[in-house]
Write an enzyme that holds these catalytic residues in place. Sequence first.
Site, short mmCIF file in Angstrom:
data_model
loop_
_atom_site.label_atom_id
_atom_site.label_comp_id
_atom_site.label_asym_id
_atom_site.label_seq_id
_atom_site.Cartn_x
_atom_site.Cartn_y
_atom_site.Cartn_z
N GLU A 293 0.83 -1.28 0.09
CA GLU A 293 0.03 0.03 -0.07
C GLU A 293 1.01 1.23 0.14
OE1 GLU A 293 -1.53 3.50 1.05
OE2 GLU A 293 -1.67 2.26 3.22
N CYS A 327 -1.62 8.58 3.81
CA CYS A 327 -1.80 8.40 2.49
C CYS A 327 -3.29 8.64 2.16
CB CYS A 327 -1.30 6.96 2.09
SG CYS A 327 -1.79 5.75 3.20
#
Length: 542
Positions: A293, A327
Site C-alpha cells: 500500500e 496516505c
Amino acid sequence: MANGFFNVPKALNEAIKTYAPNTTERAAVLKQYKEYYTNFTDIPFYIGSEEIRTENTRTISPPHDHKHAIGKYHLAEKKHVSEAISNTLEARDSWANLPWEQRAAIFLKAADLIAGPYRAKINAATMLAQSKTIHQAEIDAACEFIDFLRFNVEFMSEIYQQQPESGDGIWNRVEYRPLEGFIYAITPFNFTAIAGNLPASAAMMGNVVLWKPSDSQIFSAKVIIDIFKEAGLPDGVINIVYGDPIMITETALSSPDFAGLHFTGSTFVFKELWKQIGNNIHTYKTYPKIVGETGGKDFIIAHSSAFPKQVATAITRGAFEFQGQKCSAASRVYLPKSSANEIIALVKKDIASFNKPGSPEDMSNFITAVIHEQSFDKLVTYIEQAKKDTNAEIIAGGNYDKSIGYFIEPTVIITTDPKYTTMETELFGPIVTIYIYEDKDWSKTLKLVDSTSEYALTGAVIAKERYAINEATIALQNSAGNFYINDKPTGAVVGQQPFGGARASGTNDKAGSAQNLLRWVSPRLIKEVFVSPEDYRYPFLG
C-alpha cells in the site's frame, strides 16, 4: 493437537476514548507522555531472545521539539540481518505447527493489553515521537491496532472454515499453510497500527517475519515489541532490525528463503522493491507474495447540490488531521463555482480557529509538526513556488518555522490550472489545493478527477442530488480503492471499510479484511479416498 472446532470471541470495534478534560484517560496519557519525555529510552533491536545493542546509534527527538532527545536506537549490521533471517527460519517449524487457536490467543491477548495496561504507553509514544494529537493517536495506535488484531483472528477462523465439497467415498479438505520461508515487513512512520499489523497479520497465519520499521516510528515500535512479548509471542517469530534500509533490504531479498513482502510506504520504493524481487526471481525457493500500500493524491469533488458546511468540514478534517500525513489525506479539491466562495470562507474560518501548530501535549492543538526536517524542507519548496506562480494563490496559511519543531501552517492553494503541480504531486503535508469548475462542467470535471493522478487510493464525492452521486460513483470507479460518499476520504475502520488502492497506490489487498490474510497462506488440498480402486479398467471399456 486440537480437539474441537473453536469459535473465537466476536470482534467488535474498540470504543474511542474522548480524553476530555478531567477524564482518567487524559491524566494517564499525559503522565506517561511526561515520563517518556523526561527519561531517555535505549532501544535495542531484537533477534530471537536477544536484545542487541551496537556502538552505532541514532538519537530520537520529537518532531515538535527536535532539540530534545528522548532516546536512541541501535543500528544493525549486515551480519545481524543475516542472523535475524536465520533465527526466524529456526523458529518457523514450531510456530507453523502450533495449533491456530494458540496463535490466535497470543494476538487476542495483545489486543487486550493495548486496550488496558499499554493504552497510555502506546498512545503517548505515538504522540511524542510521531507528533500525533491524542485523538489521532487514540484512533490509530490504540483502537485501530486493537481492531486489526481482533478482526484478523476472526477472519483467520473464517478462512480455515472455508472447505471444499466432498463426493461419495471421498473427503476433500484444505489446509492453509504458511508460506515457505520468511516474510519481510517494511512499515511506515504515520500509523502505529499499520506498523504493528503488517508483521502481526503475516505471523498470525503461521509465518515468521523480519520487520524493519521506519526510523521515525521506532519509539512506538519498541512498545509494540513489548506488547507482543508480554502476550507470549515466541522468540524468533518476529525479529526486528533497524539501520540502513538498502543494506537490510538487499540482505533480505537476496535470501533464497524470502517468501513475501508486506509493505507500506512510498510508491517509488515499492516499485524498486518489485523490480529487485523480479531480478532475484531465480534465487527463490518459491514465488514471493508481494503486498503493498503506497501513495495517494486523494480527492474531494463537491457537486453544486452539496451543503457547503459539509464540504468545508470534509476538507478541514480530510486535509489537515495529522498534518496531512495520511496516505488517504485530501490534497486536491474540486469545487463548483456557485458555492466555492462560501465553502472556501468556511474552510478559512476553520483554519483561523486552530491554535498555531504546537506540541500534542497541549491538547488544545489540532495541528502539530510534520515528521522530520526533510519533509519540512520539501513542503516549504512547494509553498514558496506557489507564492511565485501566476496560476496559483495561497489564500490561507503559507507560513512555517523549524526553529523549535517542524511546524507548517495548514495551507490552502487555489489554482486556475487543474494540472498544477500540487494537484498532481503527493506532498504528504498540511497543504490542500482547490480548483474551481463551472457548474455545467460537472461531468467533464469527473473525467478530470479520474485522469489527473497516477494514484487511486481514496476519494470522496459530496452531493445531495442522487443522480450526481451515481454518476460520480460510476465515473470514478477506478480512481479510488476506498470511495466515500458525503464524507472525508480518511478514517477507514477495520472490519467496516477494508483499506487499499490500485494504480500507483498499491496492490489493493485490503488491510483489515480476510483478503489480506489470504495472501499469507499457501493452501494445500488433501483428497482422501476411503476405498481405493483395484482395477484400472473404466466401465466404458466393456
